[in-house]
Motif scaffolding. Structure first.
Motif, mmCIF file in Angstrom:
data_model
loop_
_atom_site.group_PDB
_atom_site.id
_atom_site.type_symbol
_atom_site.label_atom_id
_atom_site.label_comp_id
_atom_site.label_asym_id
_atom_site.label_seq_id
_atom_site.Cartn_x
_atom_site.Cartn_y
_atom_site.Cartn_z
ATOM 1 N N ALA A 138 54.488 58.865 13.013
ATOM 2 C CA ALA A 138 54.806 59.681 14.358
ATOM 3 C C ALA A 138 55.555 61.244 13.695
ATOM 4 N N GLY A 139 56.596 61.622 13.852
ATOM 5 C CA GLY A 139 56.902 61.989 13.075
ATOM 6 C C GLY A 139 56.358 62.846 11.328
ATOM 7 N N GLY A 140 55.817 61.346 11.089
ATOM 8 C CA GLY A 140 55.627 62.467 9.361
ATOM 9 C C GLY A 140 54.957 63.080 9.435
ATOM 10 N N LEU A 141 53.708 63.704 11.076
ATOM 11 C CA LEU A 141 52.445 64.958 10.757
ATOM 12 C C LEU A 141 53.137 65.363 10.825
ATOM 13 N N LEU A 142 54.811 65.839 11.698
ATOM 14 C CA LEU A 142 55.019 66.801 11.367
ATOM 15 C C LEU A 142 55.467 68.415 10.565
ATOM 16 N N ARG A 143 55.466 67.296 9.080
ATOM 17 C CA ARG A 143 55.211 67.750 7.754
ATOM 18 C C ARG A 143 54.870 66.391 6.773
ATOM 19 N N PRO A 144 53.269 66.269 6.920
ATOM 20 C CA PRO A 144 52.962 65.255 6.393
ATOM 21 C C PRO A 144 52.762 65.422 4.842
ATOM 22 N N ALA A 145 53.195 64.271 4.122
ATOM 23 C CA ALA A 145 52.408 64.446 2.485
ATOM 24 C C ALA A 145 50.823 64.938 1.952
ATOM 25 N N ALA A 192 60.703 68.188 16.008
ATOM 26 C CA ALA A 192 60.610 69.683 15.363
ATOM 27 C C ALA A 192 61.883 70.213 15.562
ATOM 28 N N LEU A 193 62.872 70.169 16.088
ATOM 29 C CA LEU A 193 64.227 70.738 15.756
ATOM 30 C C LEU A 193 65.113 70.296 15.118
ATOM 31 N N TYR A 194 64.761 68.447 14.414
ATOM 32 C CA TYR A 194 65.361 67.428 13.349
ATOM 33 C C TYR A 194 65.059 68.547 12.585
ATOM 34 N N ILE A 195 63.628 68.766 12.333
ATOM 35 C CA ILE A 195 63.428 69.031 10.791
ATOM 36 C C ILE A 195 64.058 71.013 10.032
#
Lengths: 144, 141
Positions: free
Chosen positions: B39-46, A129-132
């Motif tokens: 997993a990272g794609g879940l933080l800002r999913p399309a 999240a920090l990266y985003i």
């Protein structure tokens, strides 16, 4: 729905592989990374075994032109070696060496219901999240 | 050099399972089996893109438990809470910044002979080896 079922099956095979090879155990991973200590070379063979299958399998699959349940293959398009790649890999390596968990084994280790795993995963998500956030506010070097 | 606890057969079999999973995910869904990316794609999913990611991660846990719990695979985590948290932050941040982890770069990327993945794998391996050396033989020595 079908793509969720296939992803679930792939995930089960992947998780089983991590458990069979004992890569879910941070102690085993650190023993591989500790080349100056009592070295356990197993992880090299995990990567070797996986690569032997993907090296051949990817060629067969990509030769088909299209995946079975999707319109096209989603492959990375970046080609250049940029500062993000090098810095990111370096930062990841330090974290991996501190604990012995990389993302796959960390998530898979939830099966063993360890509080330590949960803490690590929460910190990992915070890092992502920090990266985003840093990316959104342009605090990072540009992609090439 | 002292070699200990070497488990070549289970390492190769486990690795082959991981490779098979990656080939299946590409063949069926057209996706790279990079865990940090999934997993990272879940933080800002399309829209419509979260379901398969969640399914894969749930499968990861089920698969590890199906084999690991009856087989009694040991999970030994030595890191203290502050080290766990710092390590997790670095792994989460670094894998997103570097566009992949052990699976995405190390297994899938190298199989495609991606120059970026080969360099990334060498870099995170070197950084991890140096970190373990410092922690075990310099600081902890």
């Amino acid at each position: 729905m079908i793509r969720q079922i296939t992803a679930l099956i792939a995930g089960i095979l992947f998780g089983a592989g991590l458990a069979i090879s004992q890569m879910v155990n941070p102690d085993k991973v650190l023993s591989f990374l500790d080349i100056a200590g009592r070295w356990d070379p197993s992880l090299a063979l995990v990567m070797g075994g996986a690569l032997a299958v993907t090296f051949v399998g990817y060629r067969l699959v990509l030769g088909r032109g299209q995946p079975v349940f999707a319109d096209r293959f989603e492959l990375p398009t970046a080609r250049d070696l940029d500062s993000r790649l090098l810095a990111g890999a370096g930062i990841f390596g330090i974290g991996w060496g501190l604990v012995g968990f990389c993302p796959g084994p960390a998530l898979a280790s939830l099966a063993f219901a360890r509080f330590d795993s949960v803490l690590f995963i929460l910190a990992m998500l915070a890092g992502a999240a920090l990266y985003i956030g840093a990316d959104r506010y342009r605090l990072l070097p540009k992609t090439s | 050099m002292v070699i200990e606890n070497f488990t070549p057969v289970s390492a190769l079999i486990g690795g082959a399972f991981i490779g098979l999973a990656a080939v299946l995910l590409l063949a069926l869904n057209g996706r790279i089996a990079g865990i940090s990316g999934i997993a990272g794609g879940l933080l800002r999913p399309a829209p419509g893109d979260a379901g398969w990611r969640i399914a894969f991660i749930v499968g990861l846990v089920i698969g590890a438990g199906l084999y690991g719990l009856p087989a009694g695979v040991p999970i030994i985590i030595d890191a203290s809470v502050p080290v766990l948290l710092i390590g997790g932050l670095l792994v989460g941040f670094g894998t997103r910044l570097g566009g992949g982890c052990t699976s995405g770069h190390g297994v899938c990327g190298i199989a495609r002979l991606s120059k970026r993945s080969i360099v990334a794998t060498l870099t995170f391996m070197a950084a991890a080896v140096i970190t373990v050396f410092v922690m075990r033989h310099v600081v902890g020595g």
